[in-house]
Design a protein around this motif. Sequence first.
Motif, short mmCIF file in Angstrom:
data_model
loop_
_atom_site.label_atom_id
_atom_site.label_comp_id
_atom_site.label_asym_id
_atom_site.label_seq_id
_atom_site.Cartn_x
_atom_site.Cartn_y
_atom_site.Cartn_z
N LEU A 161 0.83 -1.20 0.00
CA LEU A 161 0.00 0.00 0.00
C LEU A 161 0.87 1.26 0.00
CD1 LEU A 161 -2.89 -0.93 2.48
CD2 LEU A 161 -2.95 -0.87 -0.01
N MET A 162 2.01 1.19 0.68
CA MET A 162 2.91 2.35 0.67
C MET A 162 3.47 2.59 -0.73
SD MET A 162 5.02 2.09 4.25
CE MET A 162 5.96 3.56 3.87
N ALA A 163 3.79 1.51 -1.44
CA ALA A 163 4.26 1.67 -2.80
C ALA A 163 3.17 2.26 -3.68
CB ALA A 163 4.72 0.32 -3.36
N PHE A 164 1.93 1.82 -3.44
CA PHE A 164 0.79 2.42 -4.14
C PHE A 164 0.69 3.90 -3.79
CE2 PHE A 164 -3.85 3.41 -4.03
CZ PHE A 164 -4.06 3.36 -5.40
N ALA A 165 0.83 4.20 -2.50
CA ALA A 165 0.72 5.59 -2.06
C ALA A 165 1.89 6.43 -2.54
CB ALA A 165 0.64 5.64 -0.52
N ALA A 166 3.05 5.80 -2.80
CA ALA A 166 4.20 6.56 -3.28
C ALA A 166 3.89 7.28 -4.58
CB ALA A 166 5.40 5.63 -3.47
N GLY A 167 3.07 6.65 -5.41
CA GLY A 167 2.66 7.30 -6.65
C GLY A 167 1.85 8.55 -6.37
N PHE A 168 1.10 8.53 -5.28
CA PHE A 168 0.35 9.71 -4.88
C PHE A 168 1.26 10.75 -4.23
CE2 PHE A 168 -2.99 6.54 -5.13
CZ PHE A 168 -4.04 7.24 -5.69
N ALA A 169 2.30 10.29 -3.52
CA ALA A 169 3.15 11.20 -2.77
C ALA A 169 3.86 12.20 -3.67
CB ALA A 169 4.18 10.40 -1.96
N VAL A 170 4.22 11.77 -4.89
CA VAL A 170 4.97 12.68 -5.78
C VAL A 170 4.06 13.47 -6.70
CG1 VAL A 170 7.02 11.24 -5.72
CG2 VAL A 170 5.34 10.87 -7.51
N ARG A 171 2.75 13.24 -6.62
CA ARG A 171 1.85 13.96 -7.52
C ARG A 171 1.93 15.48 -7.38
NH1 ARG A 171 -3.82 10.65 -7.57
NH2 ARG A 171 -4.55 12.74 -8.04
N PRO A 172 2.06 16.04 -6.15
CA PRO A 172 2.19 17.50 -6.07
C PRO A 172 3.43 18.03 -6.80
CG PRO A 172 1.55 16.61 -3.95
CD PRO A 172 1.89 15.44 -4.82
N PHE A 173 4.52 17.24 -6.80
CA PHE A 173 5.72 17.68 -7.51
C PHE A 173 5.48 17.64 -9.03
CE2 PHE A 173 7.04 15.77 -3.48
CZ PHE A 173 7.64 16.87 -2.89
N GLY A 174 4.76 16.61 -9.48
CA GLY A 174 4.36 16.58 -10.88
C GLY A 174 3.46 17.76 -11.22
N ALA A 175 2.59 18.13 -10.26
CA ALA A 175 1.72 19.28 -10.48
C ALA A 175 2.53 20.56 -10.67
CB ALA A 175 0.76 19.44 -9.29
N LEU A 176 3.59 20.73 -9.88
CA LEU A 176 4.43 21.92 -10.01
C LEU A 176 5.16 21.94 -11.35
CD1 LEU A 176 5.97 22.10 -6.43
CD2 LEU A 176 4.19 23.57 -7.38
N VAL A 177 5.72 20.79 -11.72
CA VAL A 177 6.49 20.73 -12.97
C VAL A 177 5.59 20.92 -14.18
CG1 VAL A 177 7.88 19.23 -14.45
CG2 VAL A 177 8.29 19.27 -11.98
N PHE A 178 4.56 20.07 -14.27
CA PHE A 178 3.73 20.11 -15.47
C PHE A 178 2.72 21.26 -15.43
CE2 PHE A 178 5.04 15.58 -15.34
CZ PHE A 178 5.71 15.54 -16.55
N GLY A 179 2.35 21.71 -14.22
CA GLY A 179 1.48 22.87 -14.14
C GLY A 179 2.16 24.10 -14.72
N ARG A 180 3.43 24.27 -14.38
CA ARG A 180 4.18 25.40 -14.92
C ARG A 180 4.29 25.29 -16.45
NH1 ARG A 180 8.94 26.70 -16.92
NH2 ARG A 180 9.80 28.78 -16.49
N VAL A 181 4.61 24.09 -16.94
CA VAL A 181 4.71 23.88 -18.38
C VAL A 181 3.38 24.20 -19.06
CG1 VAL A 181 5.12 22.19 -20.20
CG2 VAL A 181 6.55 22.18 -18.15
N GLY A 182 2.27 23.76 -18.43
CA GLY A 182 0.96 24.00 -19.02
C GLY A 182 0.59 25.47 -19.10
#
Length: 555
Positions: A64-85
């Motif tokens: 479950l932690m490995a599953f949650a790890a995908g969620f843990a980095v989502r805000p960082f993806g939001a910062l990277v791709f949000g800026r690009v968008g």
Amino acid sequence: MTTESEAAPAKAEKGQNEILVIGASSLGTVFEWYDFYLYGLLASVLSHHFFSGVNETTGFILALMAFAAGFAVRPFGALVFGRVGDVVGRKNTFLVTMAIMGLSTFAVGFLPSYDTIGIAAPIILMLLRLLQGLAIGGEYGGAAVYIAEHAPPGKRGFYTSFIQTTAMIGLILASTFVVSLRLFMDADSFNEWGWRLPFIFSIVLLGIAMWIRLQLEESPVFQRMKAAGTTSKAPLKEAFGEWKNLKIVLIALFGAVAGQAVIGFAAHLYPLFYLERIARVDGATANFLVAAALTIIIPSFVFFGWLSDRIGRKPIMMTACVIAVFVYFPLYKALVVAANPAMAAAVERAPVTVVAHAGECSFQFDPIGRNSFDRTSCDIVKSYLAKNGVNYANVDAPAGTAASVRIGERVIAVPDPAGLDKEARAAAVASFGIEAKVALDAAGYPDKADPAQVNKGRVILILCTFGILATMVYGPLAALLVELFPARIRYTSLSLPYHIGNGWIGGFMPTIGFAMVAATGNIYQGLWYAVVIAAVTAVVGILFLPETYKRDIEA
């Protein structure tokens, strides 16, 4: 603030086909959620293949932690791709996110297990999950902004509600695939290699989704900003470095998204894990029941999105948060009764109580596999009960007292392992396990739910109730978030609170919830996580969240 009715004449120009806009954005997102949920659906199997170096309870929590790890980095993806968008454009950004996500999922299907390559297996799996999380961090914001910026005035809630259905459709698609394989394959074959097929098949879905999204044009709002030279040069600084914008980000997070996240997870993934690990329902049946309920409630996303265009986003979402606070405990108890009536009856008739000194009891979680939970009598009994999903209460005993367990009227002494060598300790643990199993059997505790006794209709009804609450808070959400933020920093601003809420607050709900169950022995303890956060969102949202449904989104 200019209203959308005043701004409407300026936006009357003809754009690309609305059905294509909604369909391409939504179908692409369905695929991304299929990928993401596939891991959650197969958490038990993946635990066996990639975390087999630790005990069973820890292995499942690590999965479950490995599953949650995908969620843990989502805000960082939001910062990277949000800026690009916000700088480059909406369309190309979510093409990139989809490619990253799809290829990461495809790779899981060929990843060797722990038995083959050892510790490298869970490490690589975790890295693939992190890539998936980064990609989806830029996906939702892109789809929400893209559809909303194409929607005519007064229909943003209705149009964007189709995105909200994608999480459920993705879960249903993944669940249907998994259930079909379980039905047509014997259990050993599925657990050995059949589980890989849904991951491998995702490459076909990736190709289809990429082709669909390539048909899209850029958002008209972004095109106009680009032509006028009004796009943001530093969207991160503007969104989070200026208090007037940061304040709205915080209100969006704690007054809307946090509650939506826990209510959403309490409607689909948490019930799935709960049915399998707590109610002991077999995986195929649990997947079917959750998928059936989600299929039934899908139109509710669109209904509440449409309704929010008429009465506002806020009253619908806050009502769901308030209701959730009061119904989760009784409904989850009813879920256990419906799914495993024999276990529910045994808990009432012959409750289990552990009598032990709290200082001798470890937290039943071992992330590195070094603790066998056999060093104290308290650890021996709690490890056994946690592994077998038995609900129990705790009673403190004086220091130095060996633990005991009461099952109904029967009291079983737990062996004190102090002074025993490894072999003698293992023999004592095994002997206790046999005695406890006999006592649990006599008290009517089943090893698993009897398929003939599962009240499928009642289970689906309860799951639909959870689902309706999720659609109330999720259906209007995309439109609300788009309307809260200025167009020039919209992609960045809405992506971060959405993915902190769904990535951290909601994504860790199954992990934290089951860790709380393992720590306390109370199978309902994990629900406090959802109840408290839903209550906080209701208070913050009612007091501070503005109504947005009449705003002009080009402002």
